[in-house]
Design a protein around this motif. Sequence first.
Motif, PDB file in Angstrom:
ATOM      1  N   ASP A 134       0.837  -1.198   0.000  1.00  0.00           N
ATOM      2  CA  ASP A 134       0.000   0.000   0.000  1.00  0.00           C
ATOM      3  C   ASP A 134       0.874   1.251   0.000  1.00  0.00           C
ATOM      4  O   ASP A 134       2.105   1.194  -0.127  1.00  0.00           O
ATOM      5  CB  ASP A 134      -0.937  -0.015   1.210  1.00  0.00           C
ATOM      6  CG  ASP A 134      -0.178  -0.201   2.518  1.00  0.00           C
ATOM      7  OD1 ASP A 134       1.063  -0.019   2.506  1.00  0.00           O
ATOM      8  OD2 ASP A 134      -0.802  -0.523   3.534  1.00  0.00           O
ATOM      9  N   ASP A 135       0.231   2.409   0.142  1.00  0.00           N
ATOM     10  CA  ASP A 135       0.959   3.681   0.102  1.00  0.00           C
ATOM     11  C   ASP A 135       1.934   3.821   1.264  1.00  0.00           C
ATOM     12  O   ASP A 135       2.935   4.544   1.164  1.00  0.00           O
ATOM     13  CB  ASP A 135      -0.022   4.856   0.113  1.00  0.00           C
ATOM     14  CG  ASP A 135      -0.900   4.859  -1.120  1.00  0.00           C
ATOM     15  OD1 ASP A 135      -0.469   4.259  -2.124  1.00  0.00           O
ATOM     16  OD2 ASP A 135      -2.002   5.436  -1.085  1.00  0.00           O
ATOM     17  N   GLU A 136       1.677   3.182   2.362  1.00  0.00           N
ATOM     18  CA  GLU A 136       2.554   3.270   3.522  1.00  0.00           C
ATOM     19  C   GLU A 136       3.664   2.227   3.500  1.00  0.00           C
ATOM     20  O   GLU A 136       4.458   2.158   4.428  1.00  0.00           O
ATOM     21  CB  GLU A 136       1.730   3.110   4.798  1.00  0.00           C
ATOM     22  CG  GLU A 136       0.674   4.204   4.986  1.00  0.00           C
ATOM     23  CD  GLU A 136      -0.137   3.993   6.245  1.00  0.00           C
ATOM     24  OE1 GLU A 136       0.087   2.965   6.913  1.00  0.00           O
ATOM     25  OE2 GLU A 136      -0.988   4.853   6.547  1.00  0.00           O
ATOM     26  N   GLY A 137       3.705   1.389   2.470  1.00  0.00           N
ATOM     27  CA  GLY A 137       4.744   0.386   2.366  1.00  0.00           C
ATOM     28  C   GLY A 137       4.430  -0.914   3.065  1.00  0.00           C
ATOM     29  O   GLY A 137       5.301  -1.768   3.209  1.00  0.00           O
ATOM     30  N   GLU A 138       3.189  -1.105   3.517  1.00  0.00           N
ATOM     31  CA  GLU A 138       2.803  -2.339   4.193  1.00  0.00           C
ATOM     32  C   GLU A 138       2.436  -3.403   3.159  1.00  0.00           C
ATOM     33  O   GLU A 138       1.778  -3.112   2.152  1.00  0.00           O
ATOM     34  CB  GLU A 138       1.614  -2.093   5.129  1.00  0.00           C
ATOM     35  CG  GLU A 138       1.895  -1.089   6.232  1.00  0.00           C
ATOM     36  CD  GLU A 138       2.893  -1.617   7.238  1.00  0.00           C
ATOM     37  OE1 GLU A 138       3.028  -2.859   7.322  1.00  0.00           O
ATOM     38  OE2 GLU A 138       3.533  -0.805   7.925  1.00  0.00           O
ATOM     39  N   ALA A 139       2.852  -4.645   3.412  1.00  0.00           N
ATOM     40  CA  ALA A 139       2.588  -5.745   2.488  1.00  0.00           C
ATOM     41  C   ALA A 139       1.246  -6.384   2.812  1.00  0.00           C
ATOM     42  O   ALA A 139       0.923  -6.629   3.980  1.00  0.00           O
ATOM     43  CB  ALA A 139       3.711  -6.783   2.573  1.00  0.00           C
TER      44      ALA A 139
END
Length: 818
Positions: A655-660
């Motif tokens: 996602d935009d926050e870098g979470e997988a």
Amino acid sequence: MAPYATGRARSIKAKDHERLQKRKRDNVDIEKLEQDVAQLDSKNAEFKNFSSLPLSEPTRAGLKANHFTTLTDIQAKAIPLALKGSDILGAAKTGSGKTLAFLIPVLENLYRAQCVGSDAGLGAMIISPTRELAIQIFEVLRSIGGKGHLFAAGLIIGGKSLEVERQALTRMNIVVCTPGRILQHLSQTALFNVDGLKMLVLDEADRILDMGFQRDVDAIIEYLPPERQTLLFSATQTKRVSDLARLSLQDPEYVSVHEAAATATPKGLQQNYTITSLPDKLDTLWSFIQASKKSKILVFLSSGKQVRFVYESFRHMQPGIPLLHLHGRQKQTARLNITSKFSTAKTSCLFATDVVARGLDFPAVDWVVQVDCPEDADTYIHRVGRTARYERDGRAVLLLDPSEEEGMLKRLEQKKVPIERINVRAKKQQSIKNQLQNMCFKDPQLKYLGQKAFISYVRSIYLQKDKEIFNLEKLPLEEFASSLGLPGAPRIKFIKGEDVKARKNAPRQNFSSSDDEDDSDATSATNGKSKTTKQEVRTKYDRMFERQNQDVLAPHYARVRDEGPIVQEVDEDNLDSLNGSLDDDDDLMTVKRRIPVEGEPEGESGEPEASGKRLVTISGAKNPILIDSKHREKLLKSKKKLLKFKEKGTKLIFDDEGEAHPIYELEDEEAFRKKGAAEEQRRRFLESETERVRMVDVEDKEFAKAKRREKKEKKRERERREADTKAPDDVHGGVAVDGDDGTALDNFLQDAQVSDDSEGHESSDSDRPPYPKPKKWFQVDAKDGSNKRRKGFGPGMHEEPETLEDLEALAEGLLGKK
């Protein structure tokens, strides 16, 4: 009659006459030079300028163009002797002008012998130990000899097509080369003839005659004629009788201008050393570069792998100064590019091996830093000779481990090298061990370079002959590996082999007793029984079955004797190293396939359990892989075959926050219920999608209309341009003019047919113009609205006109109606 033009500015006879006069003048010059050289007192006379030597006009012009006027000490003593044809052993300090000391005699001796042109053959061969030095010699030769000399000179160092060099060799009079490449041409190029060779020059002769080039030089000498002039030049000249005998020297003159000097290094060179332990050398080097960002620094390391690791590590840390690296494993184009960059740079740091330690002239080098101790005092002299050249100033620093200090200082003292000890300020020294460890942890390639650098350094110390300086047992190898950012010291095969050799040569009784003690300790620890001091009686058969070859069959014996499988954790990134260890297994007989016997237990893979089997765990695999034969070992070499043992991976999105997240992720049940019932959510979703599709459909229709409108405008514009540019001479008086193809009537009917077809096309086209087109005189309106052709065009005519006369009659009738 006009005379025949030949295209020549002057008559042939005049040109031949001028050429004849020039040849006579050259012969007179050569005779005068021969007389001057014969009268030259090469041993007693003192020469200070080039003008005092009997040199040809082209050589004087080349020296003047390059601003060479004053002779150095080695030039003043070596050039007169070489001009008279003597063999020379020349020794002088680094940067004292030895290159000109042999290039000027080469040009002059060949000029007086008229060794010019392809018919003259090869006259001089100049051999250099490195490619960079050969290129530098060739550039000096071209700058000095390019002002009037007609010799064909070439550079043969490899890196180019062998066929191109073969074609050029047959036309060369002077060749500058490296030993390996010229030997290849001597043995493989059929048209390369060296029978007329007059001069052989060895630059850095002590290095060329060393063990590294001994075989090549001996083979080259076999091809060369014995009657020749030989010149040897180096900063540390060899005097061994065996070397001189190999070269067939005839009463050589030993020229050493600095032999009586107080020091073996230049006067303007300030030399220092500091005691730095092996694990702290990189910290000291980094701190030194940080304190000398505005200087030109040359750093020497012992191996090319160390050069690569230090360069890549320091480049990632960005020291604030341009970094370069040079070693023998690089391609020729890259080496040339790096040497030119470092030569032209004002501030730079070059990490290099001893490939640049000899003869290379880098302008304005401020510092020479030797991180690794040189192999001997001669190598030290050549390294520090890259700075303080031509009576300039320079500084050199040597980093010595405490175990190397005593032996190295003794060797330098024997060579008359003045050196002073300095200390490093602890306040200004920075530690980069944590940074290197962090980089090696994040970058597996850098970690691999660090491992190779460690192994290459240890190997270089191990292979050194002077064990008083290089003692591997006194070096802290574990701390050194940690300073490179490695988690531990890599295993080194040659060190292990040395231990095995020592164990093999040890007395058999001591070795057996130590093994018995280990076995007894293990037995007492397992069974709880104490060890008895009484030794049992052992027969020769017991000793025979207990013996094992410690060099060849020991691993095989260990695998056979093991009672259970060996579980081995293998990382997928280290499969290459594991494969290498498998390939190194040189057992006489190996198990390729095992056929189970009835009642024999089988393993998980359907194969029987063997005494020497092992389980290898691969990351991502469901179960460990059973390896009990060579056939099974081949699985570890193929990543494709290992895929069937691994679990299927799961695709992720970020996602935009870098979470997988998985691609399809179920929504939270409580959040889903808050949005309403499932049927209501389904209805709202369908309505929103329907509205979105309708809006998109409207946009698509508007876009299609705009495209059609644009197409219609382009068509109208094209028709308008065609009407404006139509030629007015095509029709005359309403009657078509005769053309080249067919009669006028045929042309008229063809035009009528084309216009009719175009009318039909326009009527069927949706983009028809808004105004109606006027009907032709031969068309009539039909009930169905279509235009049809008349069969009669005038009163009394019921058929189409076939001749030009019929057409003229038709035209008169129509005009009469008007």
